[in-house]
Motif scaffolding. Structure first.
Motif, PDB file in Angstrom:
ATOM      1  N   GLY A   3       0.819  -1.215   0.000  1.00  0.00           N
ATOM      2  CA  GLY A   3       0.000   0.000   0.000  1.00  0.00           C
ATOM      3  C   GLY A   3       0.848   1.258   0.000  1.00  0.00           C
ATOM      4  O   GLY A   3       0.532   2.230  -0.676  1.00  0.00           O
ATOM      5  N   GLN A   4       1.917   1.230   0.774  1.00  0.00           N
ATOM      6  CA  GLN A   4       2.799   2.394   0.832  1.00  0.00           C
ATOM      7  C   GLN A   4       3.538   2.580  -0.492  1.00  0.00           C
ATOM      8  O   GLN A   4       3.693   3.705  -0.967  1.00  0.00           O
ATOM      9  N   ALA A   5       3.967   1.509  -1.110  1.00  0.00           N
ATOM     10  CA  ALA A   5       4.636   1.597  -2.412  1.00  0.00           C
ATOM     11  C   ALA A   5       3.667   2.134  -3.472  1.00  0.00           C
ATOM     12  O   ALA A   5       4.054   2.946  -4.317  1.00  0.00           O
ATOM     13  N   PHE A   6       2.420   1.695  -3.402  1.00  0.00           N
ATOM     14  CA  PHE A   6       1.394   2.168  -4.331  1.00  0.00           C
ATOM     15  C   PHE A   6       1.176   3.672  -4.152  1.00  0.00           C
ATOM     16  O   PHE A   6       1.062   4.415  -5.128  1.00  0.00           O
ATOM     17  N   HIS A   7       1.138   4.109  -2.901  1.00  0.00           N
ATOM     18  CA  HIS A   7       0.956   5.530  -2.614  1.00  0.00           C
ATOM     19  C   HIS A   7       2.123   6.355  -3.169  1.00  0.00           C
ATOM     20  O   HIS A   7       1.917   7.399  -3.795  1.00  0.00           O
ATOM     21  N   TRP A   8       3.358   5.887  -2.937  1.00  0.00           N
ATOM     22  CA  TRP A   8       4.526   6.613  -3.446  1.00  0.00           C
ATOM     23  C   TRP A   8       4.568   6.619  -4.972  1.00  0.00           C
ATOM     24  O   TRP A   8       4.986   7.608  -5.589  1.00  0.00           O
ATOM     25  N   ALA A   9       4.140   5.521  -5.589  1.00  0.00           N
ATOM     26  CA  ALA A   9       4.086   5.467  -7.052  1.00  0.00           C
ATOM     27  C   ALA A   9       3.077   6.482  -7.584  1.00  0.00           C
ATOM     28  O   ALA A   9       3.329   7.146  -8.599  1.00  0.00           O
ATOM     29  N   VAL A 102      -7.312  12.762 -13.400  1.00  0.00           N
ATOM     30  CA  VAL A 102      -8.455  12.468 -12.529  1.00  0.00           C
ATOM     31  C   VAL A 102      -8.234  11.185 -11.754  1.00  0.00           C
ATOM     32  O   VAL A 102      -8.413  11.127 -10.524  1.00  0.00           O
ATOM     33  N   VAL A 103      -7.815  10.124 -12.442  1.00  0.00           N
ATOM     34  CA  VAL A 103      -7.586   8.834 -11.774  1.00  0.00           C
ATOM     35  C   VAL A 103      -6.480   8.969 -10.734  1.00  0.00           C
ATOM     36  O   VAL A 103      -6.615   8.492  -9.597  1.00  0.00           O
ATOM     37  N   ASN A 104      -5.394   9.646 -11.096  1.00  0.00           N
ATOM     38  CA  ASN A 104      -4.294   9.832 -10.149  1.00  0.00           C
ATOM     39  C   ASN A 104      -4.722  10.646  -8.946  1.00  0.00           C
ATOM     40  O   ASN A 104      -4.358  10.321  -7.809  1.00  0.00           O
ATOM     41  N   SER A 105      -5.500  11.684  -9.159  1.00  0.00           N
ATOM     42  CA  SER A 105      -5.959  12.516  -8.045  1.00  0.00           C
ATOM     43  C   SER A 105      -6.807  11.708  -7.066  1.00  0.00           C
ATOM     44  O   SER A 105      -6.684  11.880  -5.852  1.00  0.00           O
ATOM     45  N   VAL A 106      -7.630  10.839  -7.590  1.00  0.00           N
ATOM     46  CA  VAL A 106      -8.454   9.995  -6.725  1.00  0.00           C
ATOM     47  C   VAL A 106      -7.577   9.004  -5.968  1.00  0.00           C
ATOM     48  O   VAL A 106      -7.714   8.811  -4.753  1.00  0.00           O
ATOM     49  N   LEU A 107      -6.651   8.364  -6.668  1.00  0.00           N
ATOM     50  CA  LEU A 107      -5.809   7.349  -6.039  1.00  0.00           C
ATOM     51  C   LEU A 107      -4.860   7.920  -4.991  1.00  0.00           C
ATOM     52  O   LEU A 107      -4.572   7.268  -3.988  1.00  0.00           O
ATOM     53  N   VAL A 108      -4.374   9.125  -5.201  1.00  0.00           N
ATOM     54  CA  VAL A 108      -3.471   9.741  -4.227  1.00  0.00           C
ATOM     55  C   VAL A 108      -4.195   9.984  -2.908  1.00  0.00           C
ATOM     56  O   VAL A 108      -3.602   9.884  -1.840  1.00  0.00           O
ATOM     57  N   ARG A 109      -5.477  10.272  -2.979  1.00  0.00           N
ATOM     58  CA  ARG A 109      -6.227  10.572  -1.767  1.00  0.00           C
ATOM     59  C   ARG A 109      -6.774   9.342  -1.054  1.00  0.00           C
ATOM     60  O   ARG A 109      -7.334   9.454   0.024  1.00  0.00           O
ATOM     61  N   LEU A 110      -6.615   8.157  -1.625  1.00  0.00           N
ATOM     62  CA  LEU A 110      -7.090   6.930  -0.977  1.00  0.00           C
ATOM     63  C   LEU A 110      -6.128   6.473   0.090  1.00  0.00           C
ATOM     64  O   LEU A 110      -4.978   6.652   0.083  1.00  0.00           O
TER      65      LEU A 110
END
Length: 110
Positions: A3-9, A102-110
């Protein structure tokens, strides 16, 4: 861990999209400029203006921290970049850019 790697990506992708927005604005400036001076002025001026706005209001450590203003600047910069791509006959790239933002903005906030 994953999850942390996904967030940093996603944060890295967000930064890449910000750089792409500046590049699109610079390309638009050169594309619409009439003469060499205008091309240079718009090619440098448009991304410089966007970067200054971003740094003041939308950056993670922006000196002016007003959430709605920061969101407005992000919409303005990314929207202008998408319009710039569309106006320079890169319509599919403009649509792909908007979808990625849009997709990145949503994913960054998850």
């Amino acid at each position: 861990m994953i999850g942390q790697a996904f967030h940093w990506a996603n944060l890295a992708l967000a930064f890449l999209l910000e750089l792409c927005a500046l590049a699109a604005l610079g390309y638009w400036g050169v594309w619409v400029g009439g003469g060499p001076v205008t091309k240079v002025a718009l090619g440098i001026g448009a991304p410089l203006f966007a970067a200054i706005l971003w740094g003041l209001f939308a950056a993670p450590r922006a000196p002016v921290s007003v959430p709605l203003v920061g969101l407005g600047v992000k919409v303005l910069v990314f929207g202008s970049a998408a319009v710039a791509l569309y106006a320079t006959d890169h319509r599919i790239l403009a649509i792909a850019f908007v979808v990625l933002v849009v997709v990145n903005s949503v994913l960054v906030r998850l």
